[in-house]
Design an enzyme around this catalytic site. Structure first.
Site, PDB file in Angstrom:
ATOM      1  N   HIS A   1      15.185  23.142 -34.103  1.00  0.00           N
ATOM      2  CA  HIS A   1      15.377  21.840 -34.752  1.00  0.00           C
ATOM      3  C   HIS A   1      14.330  20.847 -34.233  1.00  0.00           C
ATOM      4  O   HIS A   1      14.000  20.853 -33.049  1.00  0.00           O
ATOM      5  CB  HIS A   1      16.791  21.322 -34.479  1.00  0.00           C
ATOM      6  CG  HIS A   1      17.162  20.162 -35.337  1.00  0.00           C
ATOM      7  ND1 HIS A   1      16.681  18.892 -35.109  1.00  0.00           N
ATOM      8  CD2 HIS A   1      17.934  20.073 -36.448  1.00  0.00           C
ATOM      9  CE1 HIS A   1      17.155  18.079 -36.041  1.00  0.00           C
ATOM     10  NE2 HIS A   1      17.913  18.769 -36.862  1.00  0.00           N
TER      11      HIS A   1
ATOM     12  N   GLU B   1      13.094  21.493 -43.045  1.00  0.00           N
ATOM     13  CA  GLU B   1      13.506  20.117 -42.815  1.00  0.00           C
ATOM     14  C   GLU B   1      12.281  19.265 -42.495  1.00  0.00           C
ATOM     15  O   GLU B   1      11.803  19.275 -41.350  1.00  0.00           O
ATOM     16  CB  GLU B   1      14.458  20.031 -41.612  1.00  0.00           C
ATOM     17  CG  GLU B   1      15.758  20.758 -41.770  1.00  0.00           C
ATOM     18  CD  GLU B   1      16.826  20.179 -40.850  1.00  0.00           C
ATOM     19  OE1 GLU B   1      17.830  19.708 -41.363  1.00  0.00           O
ATOM     20  OE2 GLU B   1      16.636  20.190 -39.628  1.00  0.00           O
TER      21      GLU B   1
HETATM   22  P1  PGA Z   1      20.372  14.382 -41.568  1.00  0.00           P
HETATM   23  O1  PGA Z   1      20.057  15.487 -40.451  1.00  0.00           O
HETATM   24  O2  PGA Z   1      21.157  15.057 -42.647  1.00  0.00           O
HETATM   25  O3  PGA Z   1      21.129  13.317 -40.838  1.00  0.00           O
HETATM   26  O4  PGA Z   1      19.042  13.897 -42.067  1.00  0.00           O
HETATM   27  C1  PGA Z   1      19.685  16.786 -40.822  1.00  0.00           C
HETATM   28  C2  PGA Z   1      19.405  17.601 -39.590  1.00  0.00           C
HETATM   29  O5  PGA Z   1      18.998  17.035 -38.564  1.00  0.00           O
HETATM   30  O6  PGA Z   1      19.601  18.820 -39.590  1.00  0.00           O
END
Ligand code: PGA
Length: 236
Positions: free
Chosen positions: A86, A155
């Protein structure tokens, strides 16, 4: 759409978790709902209609290290998923490829499913480096592990927790790029999730993206009404 992975991060206190469980109830859904609370709370979930995951595991194996949580311990609590790579761990805990490789190996050894996160920063996007970054994040890790029980979470770093969702067109293009790399380099098709400011109001449109297997959600997953709303949209 198959997965809704809820990443609680370091949010919610014990009483909030009790309330969360009461409010979620015995939710019925065709979507694979995966809740990833802080590991200290794993034992508080019933797991009747969802699976459990964790946000991190130790990169070490069979070493006595204060404060670490091993994949085998996660497994012993009935959790089946682990988030690796992450961006918050890359940024704040300075984790690098060797950490992700070790964590993935430990997860595989213990039969956990891995959600490997990749994504470009705003600067990288603005400099036209998105593909280069994604390719590096994929190959430098996947070249060094057995590709088993892994899904990819795309992401964009600038979309996490900011309320800014990536353009549908860009998500499609980047997912296609990830799929192409996986096919070219490893002759494999993996499930790909999107994450970054997904919520109950924008998820409907995101569901139209072919080739996405689901979503990794942070902020909106802390509210059970929003989780229920997202599941309804995903089931449409
Ligand atoms: P968020 O976070 O939905 O608050 O943008 C996503 C993540 O960090 O996996």
């Amino acid at each position: 759409m198959k997965y809704l992975v809820c990443n609680f991060k370091n949010k919610l206190l014990k009483d909030d978790i009790l309330k969360y469980n009461r409010s979620l109830g015995d939710i019925e859904t065709k979507i694979k709902l995966v809740l990833c609370p802080s590991s200290i709370y794993l034992g508080m979930f019933e797991k009747s209609s969802y699976e459990l995951g964790v946000q991190d595991i130790s990169s070490f194996m069979d070493k006595t290290i204060t404060g670490e949580i091993e994949a085998s311990q996660v497994k012993s609590m009935g959790a089946k998923y682990v988030i690796v790579g992450h961006s918050e761990r890359r940024i704040y805990k300075h984790e690098i490829n060797i950490d992700f490789i070790n964590k993935i190996n430990n997860a595989i050894e213990n039969g956990l499913n891995i959600i490997y996160c990749i994504g470009e920063t705003l600067k990288e996007k603005e400099n036209g480096m998105t593909f280069e970054v994604l390719e590096k994040q994929i190959s430098e890790v996947l070249n060094n592990v057995e590709i088993k029980n892994i899904m990819i979470a795309y992401e964009p770093v600038w979309a996490i927790g900011t309320g800014k969702v990536c353009d549908i067109k860009d998500i499609k293009e980047n997912i296609k790029f990830i799929n192409d790399i996986l096919m070219e380099k490893y002759e494999i098709k993996l499930d790909i999730l999107y994450g970054g400011s997904v919520n109950d109001t924008n998820i409907g449109e995101l569901c139209n993206i072919k080739d996405l297997s689901g979503f990794l959600v942070g902020g909106a997953s802390l509210d059970t009404n929003k989780v229920k709303g997202m599941l309804i949209e995903m089931e449409k």
